[in-house]
Design an enzyme around this catalytic site. Structure first.
Site: not given
Ligand code: KIV
Length: 277
Positions: A83, A113, A182
């Site tokens: 992320d 992501k 989300e």
């Molecule tokens: O940071 C995270 O865990 C997320 C998910 C909840 C989609 O972005």
């Protein structure tokens, strides 16, 4: 391992995609050993569940790289998504590519992501053009928590729902292989899923998405006080961990632990007894 194109194939075949987050080697090993999960997201939610912050905003790229590397060591045969944290991609498409490149090179993740639709489309396109698969994320995007006035559901008004639909389309057109939806109403997420070719991965977005993702500690019931409507707890870790710790403590205090079976002696007990007679 499920590849980025494999996500799209799964959607085409109508097979649900199952994801969880993980942040360390030990949990990543368990996720892989379960054989039941398609991909692991090393979410910037680590800022809340690992670091104890009230939001994801303090998380840095170095933090995410550290956790992604640990997860990849625990689950080398799984698709791991890193992320991109707040301010690691918002400045320019070039900054976004640099950050995504560091994530892939330094931790070995298989894709990245990032949050945002129309506003992040150039960044997504730049990263994908360099050969790095991108998962989008729209709706309740936690990095915009201050703009939303809290972790609030989005897309309830017509105008907000229209914007989220536009965001999802922009993410797809920019080349993302999948998108997280989300904190939006289930009917909106059904409409977005119908409108897109790429798979939608829901969290707090109802049952119509192509797959689901949950924070692993949430689904294991690690926090008694966290009970949002979208969450189903599949374990009561909070109670079980505390019970185990109390039992351990009472056995140390009573002398029941460690017993002979947990201890190593220089001589077997029988020889020891014989020496004394
Ligand atoms: O940071 C995270 O865990 C997320 C998910 C909840 C989609 O972005």
């Amino acid at each position: 391992m499920l590849s980025a194109p494999g996500f799209v194939k799964k959607r085409k075949k109508g097979e649900k995609i199952v994801m969880v987050t993980a942040y360390d080697y030990s949990f990543a090993r368990l996720v892989m050993a379960s054989g039941a999960i398609d991909a692991i997201l090393v979410g910037d939610s680590l800022g809340m569940v690992i670091q104890g912050h009230a939001s994801t905003l303090p998380v840095t790229l170095d933090h995410v790289i550290y956790h992604c590397a640990a997860v990849k060591r625990g689950a080398p045969d799984m698709h791991v998504i890193g992320d991109m944290p707040f301010m690691s991609y918002q400045l320019s498409p070039q900054q976004a590519l640099q950050s995504a490149g560091r994530l892939v090179k330094e931790s070995g993740v298989d894709s990245v992501k990032l949050e945002g639709g129309v506003r992040s489309a150039d960044a997504i396109e730049r990263i994908v053009t360099a050969g790095i698969p991108v998962m989008g994320h729209v709706g309740l995007t936690p990095q915009s928590v201050n703009l939303f006035g809290g972790h609030r559901m989005q897309g309830k008004s017509d105008a907000s729902a229209r914007r989220i639909m536009e965001d999802a389309m922009a993410v797809q057109e920019a080349g993302a292989f999948a998108i997280v939806l989300e904190g939006i109403p289930a009917d909106l997420s059904a409409r977005i899923t119908d409108a897109l070719r790429i798979p939608t991965i829901g969290i707090g977005a109802g049952p119509a998405t192509s797959g689901q993702v949950l924070v692993i500690y949430d689904l294991l019931g690690m926090d008694d006080g966290f009970n949002p409507k979208f969450l189903k707890k599949y374990e009561n870790f909070s109670m079980r961990v505390q019970d185990a710790l109390r039992q351990y403590s009472s056995e140390v205090v009573s002398g029941a632990f460690p017993g002979r079976e947990h201890s190593v002696y220089t001589k077997p007990k029988e020889a020891d007894d014989a020496d004394r007679t």
